[in-house]
Scaffold this motif. Structure first.
Motif, PDB file in Angstrom:
ATOM      1  N   PHE A  13       0.823  -1.208   0.000  1.00  0.00           N
ATOM      2  CA  PHE A  13       0.000   0.000   0.000  1.00  0.00           C
ATOM      3  C   PHE A  13       0.860   1.262   0.000  1.00  0.00           C
ATOM      4  O   PHE A  13       0.352   2.364  -0.119  1.00  0.00           O
ATOM      5  CB  PHE A  13      -0.917   0.010   1.233  1.00  0.00           C
ATOM      6  CG  PHE A  13      -1.930  -1.089   1.216  1.00  0.00           C
ATOM      7  CD1 PHE A  13      -2.991  -1.061   0.322  1.00  0.00           C
ATOM      8  CD2 PHE A  13      -1.814  -2.167   2.080  1.00  0.00           C
ATOM      9  CE1 PHE A  13      -3.925  -2.093   0.301  1.00  0.00           C
ATOM     10  CE2 PHE A  13      -2.748  -3.190   2.062  1.00  0.00           C
ATOM     11  CZ  PHE A  13      -3.809  -3.146   1.169  1.00  0.00           C
ATOM     12  N   ILE A  14       2.166   1.102   0.155  1.00  0.00           N
ATOM     13  CA  ILE A  14       3.105   2.225   0.243  1.00  0.00           C
ATOM     14  C   ILE A  14       3.592   2.594  -1.158  1.00  0.00           C
ATOM     15  O   ILE A  14       3.975   1.717  -1.931  1.00  0.00           O
ATOM     16  CB  ILE A  14       4.314   1.839   1.134  1.00  0.00           C
ATOM     17  CG1 ILE A  14       3.863   1.324   2.499  1.00  0.00           C
ATOM     18  CG2 ILE A  14       5.283   3.002   1.262  1.00  0.00           C
ATOM     19  CD1 ILE A  14       3.108   2.308   3.346  1.00  0.00           C
ATOM     20  N   PRO A  15       3.620   3.895  -1.514  1.00  0.00           N
ATOM     21  CA  PRO A  15       4.120   4.311  -2.830  1.00  0.00           C
ATOM     22  C   PRO A  15       5.585   3.900  -3.042  1.00  0.00           C
ATOM     23  O   PRO A  15       6.344   3.782  -2.070  1.00  0.00           O
ATOM     24  CB  PRO A  15       3.994   5.839  -2.810  1.00  0.00           C
ATOM     25  CG  PRO A  15       3.076   6.153  -1.687  1.00  0.00           C
ATOM     26  CD  PRO A  15       3.176   5.017  -0.705  1.00  0.00           C
ATOM     27  N   PRO A  16       5.992   3.708  -4.295  1.00  0.00           N
ATOM     28  CA  PRO A  16       7.356   3.237  -4.577  1.00  0.00           C
ATOM     29  C   PRO A  16       8.460   4.103  -3.978  1.00  0.00           C
ATOM     30  O   PRO A  16       9.441   3.568  -3.472  1.00  0.00           O
ATOM     31  CB  PRO A  16       7.439   3.246  -6.104  1.00  0.00           C
ATOM     32  CG  PRO A  16       6.041   3.196  -6.574  1.00  0.00           C
ATOM     33  CD  PRO A  16       5.206   3.859  -5.523  1.00  0.00           C
ATOM     34  N   GLU A  83      15.872   7.063  -8.970  1.00  0.00           N
ATOM     35  CA  GLU A  83      14.769   7.674  -9.718  1.00  0.00           C
ATOM     36  C   GLU A  83      13.819   6.632 -10.297  1.00  0.00           C
ATOM     37  O   GLU A  83      12.621   6.862 -10.398  1.00  0.00           O
ATOM     38  CB  GLU A  83      15.319   8.577 -10.821  1.00  0.00           C
ATOM     39  CG  GLU A  83      16.051   9.793 -10.269  1.00  0.00           C
ATOM     40  CD  GLU A  83      16.798  10.553 -11.330  1.00  0.00           C
ATOM     41  OE1 GLU A  83      16.668  10.238 -12.527  1.00  0.00           O
ATOM     42  OE2 GLU A  83      17.531  11.484 -10.943  1.00  0.00           O
ATOM     43  N   ASN A  84      14.355   5.478 -10.687  1.00  0.00           N
ATOM     44  CA  ASN A  84      13.537   4.409 -11.262  1.00  0.00           C
ATOM     45  C   ASN A  84      13.294   3.269 -10.276  1.00  0.00           C
ATOM     46  O   ASN A  84      12.729   2.240 -10.645  1.00  0.00           O
ATOM     47  CB  ASN A  84      14.188   3.875 -12.542  1.00  0.00           C
ATOM     48  CG  ASN A  84      14.167   4.920 -13.632  1.00  0.00           C
ATOM     49  OD1 ASN A  84      13.110   5.425 -13.986  1.00  0.00           O
ATOM     50  ND2 ASN A  84      15.339   5.277 -14.144  1.00  0.00           N
ATOM     51  N   PHE A  85      13.753   3.447  -9.035  1.00  0.00           N
ATOM     52  CA  PHE A  85      13.510   2.495  -7.944  1.00  0.00           C
ATOM     53  C   PHE A  85      13.997   1.086  -8.273  1.00  0.00           C
ATOM     54  O   PHE A  85      13.283   0.106  -8.086  1.00  0.00           O
ATOM     55  CB  PHE A  85      12.030   2.488  -7.549  1.00  0.00           C
ATOM     56  CG  PHE A  85      11.449   3.865  -7.361  1.00  0.00           C
ATOM     57  CD1 PHE A  85      11.986   4.742  -6.435  1.00  0.00           C
ATOM     58  CD2 PHE A  85      10.385   4.284  -8.129  1.00  0.00           C
ATOM     59  CE1 PHE A  85      11.466   6.020  -6.276  1.00  0.00           C
ATOM     60  CE2 PHE A  85       9.854   5.557  -7.978  1.00  0.00           C
ATOM     61  CZ  PHE A  85      10.393   6.428  -7.050  1.00  0.00           C
ATOM     62  N   THR A  86      15.224   0.998  -8.760  1.00  0.00           N
ATOM     63  CA  THR A  86      15.828  -0.304  -9.025  1.00  0.00           C
ATOM     64  C   THR A  86      17.098  -0.456  -8.198  1.00  0.00           C
ATOM     65  O   THR A  86      17.797   0.523  -7.906  1.00  0.00           O
ATOM     66  CB  THR A  86      16.156  -0.509 -10.516  1.00  0.00           C
ATOM     67  OG1 THR A  86      17.108   0.474 -10.921  1.00  0.00           O
ATOM     68  CG2 THR A  86      14.909  -0.430 -11.376  1.00  0.00           C
ATOM     69  N   ASN A 115      -3.517   1.060  -7.119  1.00  0.00           N
ATOM     70  CA  ASN A 115      -4.147   1.583  -5.904  1.00  0.00           C
ATOM     71  C   ASN A 115      -3.331   2.678  -5.217  1.00  0.00           C
ATOM     72  O   ASN A 115      -3.643   3.075  -4.103  1.00  0.00           O
ATOM     73  CB  ASN A 115      -4.432   0.444  -4.917  1.00  0.00           C
ATOM     74  CG  ASN A 115      -3.167  -0.171  -4.338  1.00  0.00           C
ATOM     75  OD1 ASN A 115      -2.050   0.232  -4.667  1.00  0.00           O
ATOM     76  ND2 ASN A 115      -3.328  -1.150  -3.474  1.00  0.00           N
ATOM     77  N   GLY A 116      -2.259   3.151  -5.869  1.00  0.00           N
ATOM     78  CA  GLY A 116      -1.416   4.184  -5.278  1.00  0.00           C
ATOM     79  C   GLY A 116      -0.250   3.632  -4.486  1.00  0.00           C
ATOM     80  O   GLY A 116       0.586   4.379  -3.999  1.00  0.00           O
ATOM     81  N   GLY A 117      -0.191   2.342  -4.348  1.00  0.00           N
ATOM     82  CA  GLY A 117       0.908   1.695  -3.641  1.00  0.00           C
ATOM     83  C   GLY A 117       2.019   1.312  -4.604  1.00  0.00           C
ATOM     84  O   GLY A 117       2.293   2.018  -5.574  1.00  0.00           O
ATOM     85  N   SER A 118       2.622   0.174  -4.347  1.00  0.00           N
ATOM     86  CA  SER A 118       3.720  -0.268  -5.202  1.00  0.00           C
ATOM     87  C   SER A 118       3.706  -1.772  -5.381  1.00  0.00           C
ATOM     88  O   SER A 118       3.094  -2.510  -4.615  1.00  0.00           O
ATOM     89  CB  SER A 118       5.069   0.178  -4.613  1.00  0.00           C
ATOM     90  OG  SER A 118       5.251  -0.324  -3.323  1.00  0.00           O
ATOM     91  N   LEU A 157       5.820   1.367   8.053  1.00  0.00           N
ATOM     92  CA  LEU A 157       5.463   2.613   7.368  1.00  0.00           C
ATOM     93  C   LEU A 157       3.971   2.923   7.495  1.00  0.00           C
ATOM     94  O   LEU A 157       3.583   4.085   7.604  1.00  0.00           O
ATOM     95  CB  LEU A 157       5.890   2.560   5.901  1.00  0.00           C
ATOM     96  CG  LEU A 157       7.411   2.514   5.677  1.00  0.00           C
ATOM     97  CD1 LEU A 157       7.725   2.291   4.200  1.00  0.00           C
ATOM     98  CD2 LEU A 157       8.067   3.786   6.196  1.00  0.00           C
ATOM     99  N   LEU A 158       3.129   1.906   7.484  1.00  0.00           N
ATOM    100  CA  LEU A 158       1.694   2.121   7.674  1.00  0.00           C
ATOM    101  C   LEU A 158       1.404   2.626   9.086  1.00  0.00           C
ATOM    102  O   LEU A 158       0.543   3.489   9.282  1.00  0.00           O
ATOM    103  CB  LEU A 158       0.913   0.843   7.389  1.00  0.00           C
ATOM    104  CG  LEU A 158       0.829   0.426   5.920  1.00  0.00           C
ATOM    105  CD1 LEU A 158       0.236  -0.972   5.794  1.00  0.00           C
ATOM    106  CD2 LEU A 158       0.023   1.440   5.101  1.00  0.00           C
ATOM    107  N   ALA A 159       2.139   2.112  10.063  1.00  0.00           N
ATOM    108  CA  ALA A 159       1.931   2.531  11.453  1.00  0.00           C
ATOM    109  C   ALA A 159       2.575   3.889  11.743  1.00  0.00           C
ATOM    110  O   ALA A 159       2.218   4.544  12.720  1.00  0.00           O
ATOM    111  CB  ALA A 159       2.514   1.480  12.398  1.00  0.00           C
ATOM    112  N   ASN A 160       3.505   4.312  10.886  1.00  0.00           N
ATOM    113  CA  ASN A 160       4.229   5.583  11.063  1.00  0.00           C
ATOM    114  C   ASN A 160       4.165   6.374   9.756  1.00  0.00           C
ATOM    115  O   ASN A 160       5.165   6.538   9.067  1.00  0.00           O
ATOM    116  CB  ASN A 160       5.688   5.312  11.452  1.00  0.00           C
ATOM    117  CG  ASN A 160       5.793   4.576  12.756  1.00  0.00           C
ATOM    118  OD1 ASN A 160       5.735   5.171  13.824  1.00  0.00           O
ATOM    119  ND2 ASN A 160       5.916   3.252  12.686  1.00  0.00           N
TER     120      ASN A 160
END
Length: 165
Positions: A13-16, A83-86, A115-118, A157-160
């Motif tokens: 659910f967390i963005p990249p 930048e490309n998350f690799t 869904n806006g996550g990754s 990350l969801l809890a914080n």
């Protein structure tokens, strides 16, 4: 030498951008913004940079804690693209290679999900010595540990939610 490859895909659910920062860039900072997400003294005793500046070519030594079946490993960062998350790295030394592997190579890529996550796609390649074969339960265990760590970071990350804003 043989090469055994497997791929894994995990959603979050967390963005990249946020997940990459936590899961890739900061996960081994024991005193950093991710304290206590894993019982660190039991899982990881310490992480030290032996060579390099954190970019490609950097070699890190990870010393495991008392609850690990391994003592240490060294891994070399092969590539990192913020930048490309690799991210790609190889385990090049340590008892995790079990005298049967030359190295283990990992490639990780985070992409946006609808869904806006990754979505985290990873490829693992076991480079064996000689004709040794990798057992399915070893691959399954490796997949479970990697997915488990990813989910632990996601939970943190969801809890914080203000972390990395």
């Amino acid at each position: 030498m043989g090469v055994f490859t497997y791929e894994t895909e995990v959603t979050s659910f967390i963005p990249p951008s946020k997940m990459f920062k936590a899961f890739v860039l900061d996960v081994d900072l024991l005193g950093g913004p991710l304290p206590n997400i894993v019982p660190l003294p039991q899982a990881i005793k310490n992480v030290e940079i032996l060579e390099g500046d954190g970019g490609p070519g950097t070699i890190k030594k990870i010393t495991f804690g008392v609850d690990s079946k391994f003592k240490y490993l060294k891994h070399k960062i092969e590539g990192i693209d913020k930048e490309n998350f690799t991210y790609s790295y190889s385990v090049i030394e340590g008892d995790a290679l079990m005298d049967t592997l030359e190295k283990i190579s990992y490639e990780i890529k985070l992409t946006p999900s609808p869904n806006g996550g990754s979505i985290c796609k990873s490829t693992c390649k076991y480079h064996t010595k000689g004709d040794i074969e990798i057992k399915e339960d070893e691959i399954k265990g490796s997949k479970e540990r990697a997915s488990g760590l990813f989910k632990v970071v996601e939970s943190y990350l969801l809890a914080n939610p203000d972390t990395y804003n």
